[in-house]
Design a protein around this motif. Structure first.
Motif, short mmCIF file in Angstrom:
data_model
loop_
_atom_site.label_atom_id
_atom_site.label_comp_id
_atom_site.label_asym_id
_atom_site.label_seq_id
_atom_site.Cartn_x
_atom_site.Cartn_y
_atom_site.Cartn_z
N GLU A 1 10.20 3.47 -0.34
CA GLU A 1 8.81 3.58 0.09
C GLU A 1 7.87 3.27 -1.06
OE1 GLU A 1 7.62 7.86 0.63
OE2 GLU A 1 9.78 8.14 0.31
N VAL A 2 6.68 2.83 -0.72
CA VAL A 2 5.64 2.58 -1.71
C VAL A 2 4.91 3.89 -1.99
CG1 VAL A 2 3.58 1.23 -2.29
CG2 VAL A 2 5.38 0.21 -0.87
N ILE A 3 4.73 4.21 -3.28
CA ILE A 3 4.02 5.41 -3.68
C ILE A 3 2.81 4.99 -4.54
CG2 ILE A 3 6.05 6.88 -3.51
CD1 ILE A 3 6.43 6.63 -6.50
N THR B 1 7.32 -5.30 2.05
CA THR B 1 6.81 -3.98 2.43
C THR B 1 6.15 -4.05 3.81
OG1 THR B 1 4.74 -4.44 1.22
CG2 THR B 1 6.46 -3.21 0.06
N VAL B 2 6.33 -2.96 4.57
CA VAL B 2 5.83 -2.90 5.94
C VAL B 2 5.29 -1.50 6.22
CG1 VAL B 2 6.44 -3.13 8.39
CG2 VAL B 2 7.60 -4.55 6.69
N PRO B 3 4.11 -1.37 6.82
CA PRO B 3 3.62 -0.04 7.23
C PRO B 3 4.59 0.56 8.25
CG PRO B 3 1.85 -1.65 7.29
CD PRO B 3 3.11 -2.42 7.10
N ASN C 1 0.83 -1.20 0.00
CA ASN C 1 0.00 0.00 0.00
C ASN C 1 0.87 1.26 0.00
OD1 ASN C 1 -2.66 -1.38 0.48
ND2 ASN C 1 -1.64 -1.97 2.39
N PRO C 2 0.41 2.34 -0.64
CA PRO C 2 1.16 3.59 -0.59
C PRO C 2 1.45 4.00 0.85
CG PRO C 2 -0.58 3.74 -2.22
CD PRO C 2 -0.80 2.45 -1.49
N GLY C 3 2.68 4.41 1.11
CA GLY C 3 3.09 4.75 2.46
C GLY C 3 3.88 3.66 3.14
N ASP C 4 3.75 2.41 2.68
CA ASP C 4 4.55 1.31 3.24
C ASP C 4 6.04 1.56 2.99
OD1 ASP C 4 2.26 0.02 3.99
OD2 ASP C 4 2.38 -1.57 2.48
N GLY D 1 3.18 2.11 -6.91
CA GLY D 1 4.49 2.50 -7.41
C GLY D 1 5.54 2.37 -6.31
N PHE D 2 6.80 2.60 -6.68
CA PHE D 2 7.89 2.48 -5.71
C PHE D 2 8.90 3.60 -5.91
CE2 PHE D 2 6.19 -1.76 -5.48
CZ PHE D 2 6.54 -2.23 -4.22
#
Length: 318
Positions: free
Chosen positions: A293-295, A273-275, A156-159, A234-235
């Motif tokens: 980070e995930v974007i 990926t991790v919050p 998820n975005p923010g991860d 995205g990343f």
């Protein structure tokens, strides 16, 4: 159209389009993840994965028979690790040239056995026939609790984007071998005797902190593109945060180093990926490095001279 006109990912999509749609017991089917996932009833899923390796393309001449056996098992266990699965057993089909020395063949079997036992499992069977080129086709079976299964599709975005171990060590070994430069035992061992992250995968899944995960044996960049496609995100990766052995940095510089770390396969590490609010919980499971980070969309890498698109390039068979 010839098969050589398609890359590996496109060919896999072509194949899955020709297959019968998965039945109700198939949770994850062909081409969707690192492993197939089957619901066999009870509390656990059954996971299955297979990999084929060849003498000419996968086993450098410098490899011993024992190392060939080890790698043939490790590559399959790495896929199970990416799902946090506990290995059940390994099946190995071997195509062997008839003029192979028996001692060399014995070393292959011993390497297979040692790798399997090192990660709590065993070789439980397989097949063998005569072949012009040494070919090793392994199938690994594993179990994971239904509440713990992690797929590629949960980012998820923010991860935060994380990776175990170091990057580019196996790639450096490949580059140095081609140039006939002494790579040193530590770098060569990472290529010839890769360590599947079985323990790390199982520990990470139990934290309930990981949203997506896969192994990066095909290279960091290609794996990031695979995760992005599966998760619809995205990343953004930071080059200065990528973990690289100092010895690799001493032997490779500039574009050559970047190629080994970002695009070359062979590192059997976990990408996940991790919050942010669960990162400490994940750190209790194992050691890893946050690399990005995930974007929402786009795949980029931030370098010293600015941000640029990260191409989905890595190891592919076609």
């Amino acid at each position: 159209m010839k098969i050589r006109e398609l890359n590996e990912r496109v060919l896999i999509e072509h194949i899955t389009g020709l297959l019968t749609k998965p039945g109700k017991n198939t949770v994850v089917g062909a081409g969707d993840d690192d492993c197939a996932v089957l619901d066999i009833g009870g509390d656990d899923y059954l996971l299955a994965t297979t990999d084929m390796l060849h003498r000419k393309t996968d086993f450098p001449q410098q490899m011993s028979g024992w190392q060939i056996g080890w790698m043939s098992v490790a590559v399959n266990l790495s896929d199970l690790a990416s799902k946090g699965a506990k290995p059940l057993g390994i099946l190995m089909a071997i195509g062997v040239p008839p003029d192979t020395e028996l001692d060399f063949f014995d070393d292959i079997i011993k390497g297979m056995d040692t790798c399997a036992r090192s990660f709590g499992t065993q070789v439980i069977g397989g097949d063998m026939d005569s072949h012009e080129e040494l070919t090793m086709t392994g199938t690994a079976l594993g179990l994971v609790n239904k509440d713990l299964l992690i797929r590629r599709s949960g980012a998820n975005p923010g991860d935060l984007v994380c990776v175990t171990g170091n990057l580019g060590t196996a790639g450096a070994a490949l580059i140095l071998l081609k140039k006939n430069i002494n790579a040193g035992q530590q770098i060569l061992k990472s290529l010839f005797e890769p360590i599947p992250r079985i323990d790390e995968g199982m520990a990470l899944t139990k934290t309930h902190a990981v949203t997506s995960m896969m192994d990066i044996s095909d290279g960091l960049a290609l794996s990031i593109h695979d995760l992005a496609k599966a998760s619809g995100v995205g990343f953004k990766i930071y080059e200065d945060k990528l973990p690289v052995l100092m010895d690799v940095k001493k032997k490779l510089k500039g574009d050559e180093l970047f190629e080994a770390v970002v695009f070359t396969g062979g590192d059997f590490e976990l990408l996940f990926t991790v919050p942010p609010d669960k990162i400490n919980k994940a750190r209790n499971a194992c050691s890893f490095t946050v690399i990005g980070e995930v974007i929402k969309e786009g795949i980029f890498i931030e370098r010293s001279n600015g941000i640029e698109p990260l191409k989905g390039r890595g190891f592919e068979h076609f």
